[in-house]
Design an enzyme around this catalytic site. Structure first.
Site, PDB file in Angstrom:
ATOM      1  N   ASN A   1       0.802  -1.217   0.000  1.00  0.00           N
ATOM      2  CA  ASN A   1       0.000   0.000   0.000  1.00  0.00           C
ATOM      3  C   ASN A   1       0.841   1.276   0.000  1.00  0.00           C
ATOM      4  O   ASN A   1       0.379   2.321  -0.460  1.00  0.00           O
ATOM      5  CB  ASN A   1      -0.932  -0.004   1.219  1.00  0.00           C
TER       6      ASN A   1
ATOM      7  N   TYR B   1       3.244  10.044 -11.569  1.00  0.00           N
ATOM      8  CA  TYR B   1       2.454   9.195 -10.665  1.00  0.00           C
ATOM      9  C   TYR B   1       1.645   8.180 -11.469  1.00  0.00           C
ATOM     10  O   TYR B   1       1.657   6.979 -11.179  1.00  0.00           O
ATOM     11  CB  TYR B   1       1.535  10.061  -9.817  1.00  0.00           C
TER      12      TYR B   1
ATOM     13  N   SER C   1       3.833   5.458 -12.904  1.00  0.00           N
ATOM     14  CA  SER C   1       4.286   4.470 -11.918  1.00  0.00           C
ATOM     15  C   SER C   1       3.188   3.473 -11.587  1.00  0.00           C
ATOM     16  O   SER C   1       3.448   2.278 -11.404  1.00  0.00           O
ATOM     17  CB  SER C   1       4.766   5.177 -10.642  1.00  0.00           C
ATOM     18  N   LYS C   2       1.947   3.943 -11.515  1.00  0.00           N
ATOM     19  CA  LYS C   2       0.835   3.051 -11.195  1.00  0.00           C
ATOM     20  C   LYS C   2       0.474   2.156 -12.380  1.00  0.00           C
ATOM     21  O   LYS C   2       0.053   1.004 -12.192  1.00  0.00           O
ATOM     22  CB  LYS C   2      -0.372   3.860 -10.724  1.00  0.00           C
TER      23      LYS C   2
END
Length: 279
Positions: free
Chosen positions: A93, A162, A165-166
């Site tokens: 997480n 971001y 990266s996800k």
């Protein structure tokens, strides 16, 4: 018997937000939990919240560690197995969207922002899975990665690195799922939409600013068709579903989108969050 009785869960980034909510739910439903984060005070708060549910202290292991470091990762794995004897569930997480020191966004951000974003959101997940792999194979365990709606097919000119990266994390979920299911280990992920966590504050936005953004999104159906922004517990419930082999045994290598319908319309990206803050 409780749903996760006899199971051991390690949840990274569990000092607040989605990770904290997941740790509380796992513990309430019978699991022994390792909680971890870099902020000792917030980690104490998570531990306190778990104990408030009547969970005995011996079922909780709190480790202050930086999940991007080898030393921190080895401590998480080794101390968990040493205390509880095994590892059944790994929830990746920990992560975040990082800001440029000069306030630049998107492709104008310094390349160091890209490097640091990939390190926390992608590299740390790969290396922690590599270290946990032998223990999860022994237990025929579960891996749940926390991705994001930002990984979808739409573009994001503000949080470009971001989203990249996800998206990489989603591909890692698919590929590692194929590899590890051969050993009885399932890998899946959840992709939350905008969620009421400390995410914005970690990026440097004051709490009042994030309340303003949330209020705007909730009042605009093109941003949140459900009319509500998620609470951490809403996402945590999906994590527990994916960790429960009785409930989700035939789901392998998938990312469940939990965003109140936002990705169906993608109206959020029609509005500039910086403009909302200035209004």
């Amino acid at each position: 018997m409780a749903r996760f009785s006899g199971k051991v869960a390690l949840i990274t980034g569990s000092s607040n937000g989605i990770g904290r909510a997941a740790a509380i739910l796992f513990a309430q439903q019978g699991a022994k939990v390792t909680i971890t984060g870099r902020n000792a005070e917030r980690l104490k708060e998570t531990r306190h919240e778990i104990k408030k549910s009547g969970i005995p202290a011996e079922n909780i292991l709190a480790i202050v560690a930086d999940v991007i470091t080898d030393e921190g990762q080895m401590r998480l794995i080794n101390d968990t197995v040493r205390k509880f004897g095994h590892l059944d569930i790994l929830v990746n997480n920990a992560g975040g969207a990082l800001m440029d020191a000069q306030g630049r966004v998107g492709m104008d951000q310094d390349i160091s922002v890209f490097d640091n974003t990939m390190q926390i959101n992608m590299r740390s997940v790969v290396t922690l899975v590599q270290k946990a792999k032998e223990h999860l194979i022994k237990s025929k365990g579960e891996i749940i990665n926390v991705s994001a709606m930002a990984a979808g097919h739409h573009g994001d000119p503000i949080a470009t690195f971001y989203g990249m990266s996800k998206a990489a994390l989603d591909q890692f979920t698919r590929s590692s799922a194929i590899s590890l299911i051969q050993h009885g280990v399932r890998v899946n992920s959840v992709s939350p939409g905008f969620t009421k966590t400390g995410f914005g504050e970690a990026m440097g936005f004051p709490p009042i600013a994030m309340k303003k953004v949330i209020s705007f999104y909730e009042s605009h159906k093109e941003c949140a068709p459900s009319g509500a922004i998620a609470q951490p517990g809403d996402i945590a419930q999906v994590i527990l579903f994916l960790a429960d082999r009785t409930m989700s045994s035939y789901i392998i290598g998938q990312s469940i989108i939990a965003d109140g319908g936002s990705s169906l319309v993608m109206g959020m990206h029609a509005h500039d969050m910086l403009d909302i803050l200035k209004a």
